[in-house]
Design a protein around this motif. Structure first.
Motif, mmCIF file in Angstrom:
data_model
loop_
_atom_site.group_PDB
_atom_site.id
_atom_site.type_symbol
_atom_site.label_atom_id
_atom_site.label_comp_id
_atom_site.label_asym_id
_atom_site.label_seq_id
_atom_site.Cartn_x
_atom_site.Cartn_y
_atom_site.Cartn_z
ATOM 1 N N ASP A 289 -30.336 12.864 -20.616
ATOM 2 C CA ASP A 289 -29.448 13.352 -19.563
ATOM 3 C C ASP A 289 -28.162 12.526 -19.607
ATOM 4 N N PHE A 290 -27.043 13.190 -19.878
ATOM 5 C CA PHE A 290 -25.761 12.488 -20.029
ATOM 6 C C PHE A 290 -24.966 12.406 -18.733
ATOM 7 N N TRP A 291 -25.505 12.941 -17.636
ATOM 8 C CA TRP A 291 -24.727 12.997 -16.411
ATOM 9 C C TRP A 291 -24.280 11.617 -15.936
ATOM 10 N N GLU A 292 -25.137 10.615 -16.081
ATOM 11 C CA GLU A 292 -24.769 9.275 -15.615
ATOM 12 C C GLU A 292 -23.539 8.725 -16.346
ATOM 13 N N TYR A 293 -23.282 9.222 -17.568
ATOM 14 C CA TYR A 293 -22.119 8.779 -18.332
ATOM 15 C C TYR A 293 -20.896 9.657 -18.075
ATOM 16 N N MET A 294 -21.089 10.795 -17.411
ATOM 17 C CA MET A 294 -20.009 11.755 -17.203
ATOM 18 C C MET A 294 -19.317 11.590 -15.853
ATOM 19 N N LYS A 295 -19.919 10.868 -14.935
ATOM 20 C CA LYS A 295 -19.406 10.760 -13.572
ATOM 21 C C LYS A 295 -17.981 10.177 -13.549
#
Length: 295
Positions: A289-295
């Motif tokens: 899950d890349f969301w933590e890097y996209m914020k």
């Protein structure tokens, strides 16, 4: 209209020659001034790294990207240390490095680094020497902890079909497996278009590695070229979304979740087709899950 005098023509030629020599010298000085060994990070530290090595030289493009480049001239090739988190991957025999960042999101810093390199220091080497360099590179990659990466839309061909996948698609599905010398030689000797394509992930960084045999000389010595394309998980995640660079906050998160759902549906269709061809699918694999890097 008066014709140019002979002296004027000579002067123009001299000026042109001086200009060409100046450009050549500038390029040579640029290559010579790049340290033999460099360490590069991502994000804001990456900008500082490149500025240190380039003297602040940056190519700012109207399309919204900025590029930082480093070059080395054979036989004095570069050694590049790619550092992130607590990991450092050392890549030798580099010809060039290209770092990039987004002009409209300076806070992200360096989001991608591409490296062109030779597998060996010498231009041509004996086949066994080329193989040993490949083995050394893969050993380091595995020791660093890089793992197989499948994008959300990509088929998860299992490790047991690694050699078949390489032969049919050039894609490695088991980076922990180092080919034997016989397997390595057999692949490249039986198929002139053979490549090895690795797609790997480690702590927020994706790297695509391509290995190509580019030439064989008259005495049977070989030349192999490498390309490394590193990208941050944040940049990759946004790029998977159509128009993702224009979104932020809740809208970006929703678009990311929608993209994942569509990609997984597409993946399953591809995997069903591959299963009909006799491939085994690694259903236990879950794309990070890349969301933590996209914020």
């Amino acid at each position: 209209m008066r014709l140019l005098s002979f002296k004027a023509v000579i002067l123009a030629v001299i000026v042109a020659i001086v200009f060409i020599l100046f450009q050549y010298t500038q390029q040579e000085n640029k290559s010579m001034s790049t340290p033999q060994n460099v360490t590069l990070h991502f994000d804001q530290q990456g900008i500082k790294d490149f500025n240190t090595y380039t003297g602040g030289d940056v190519d700012i493009q109207p399309a919204g990207m900025s590029f930082f480049d480093l070059d080395w001239t054979p036989p004095d090739l570069g050694s590049v240390n790619i550092a992130h988190e607590n990991h450092t991957l050392t890549l030798d025999n580099a010809f060039s490095v290209l770092g990039n960042s987004k002009n409209n999101n300076v806070s992200k810093g360096i989001i991608g680094i591409s490296i062109n390199a030779s597998l060996n220091k010498a231009e041509f080497v004996e086949p066994k020497e080329a193989y040993l360099a490949y083995k050394e590179l893969l050993t380091q990659i595995n020791q660093q902890g890089w793992q197989q990466y499948y994008a959300p839309y990509a088929s998860r061909i299992s490790k047991q079909d690694n050699l078949r996948s390489i032969k049919q698609f050039n894609e490695v599905t088991d980076p922990s497996y180092i080919l034997s010398y016989e397997e390595w030689s057999g692949l490249f000797n039986s198929n002139p278009d053979q490549s090895l394509y690795y797609n790997l992930y480690l702590d927020g960084i994706i790297v695509i590695i391509t290995v190509d045999r580019t030439e064989i000389n008259e005495i049977g010595q070989e030349q192999y070229m490498l390309r490394f394309a590193f990208n941050t998980a944040g940049y990759t995640g946004v790029n998977l979304i159509e128009g993702g660079s224009k979104l932020e906050g809740a809208a970006l998160k929703q678009a990311y979740e929608d993209m994942i759902k569509l990609s997984l549906t597409s993946r399953l269709k591809k995997e069903l087709d591959l299963q009909e061809q006799g491939y085994t699918i690694d259903e236990s694999y879950e794309t990070p899950d890349f969301w933590e890097y996209m914020k």
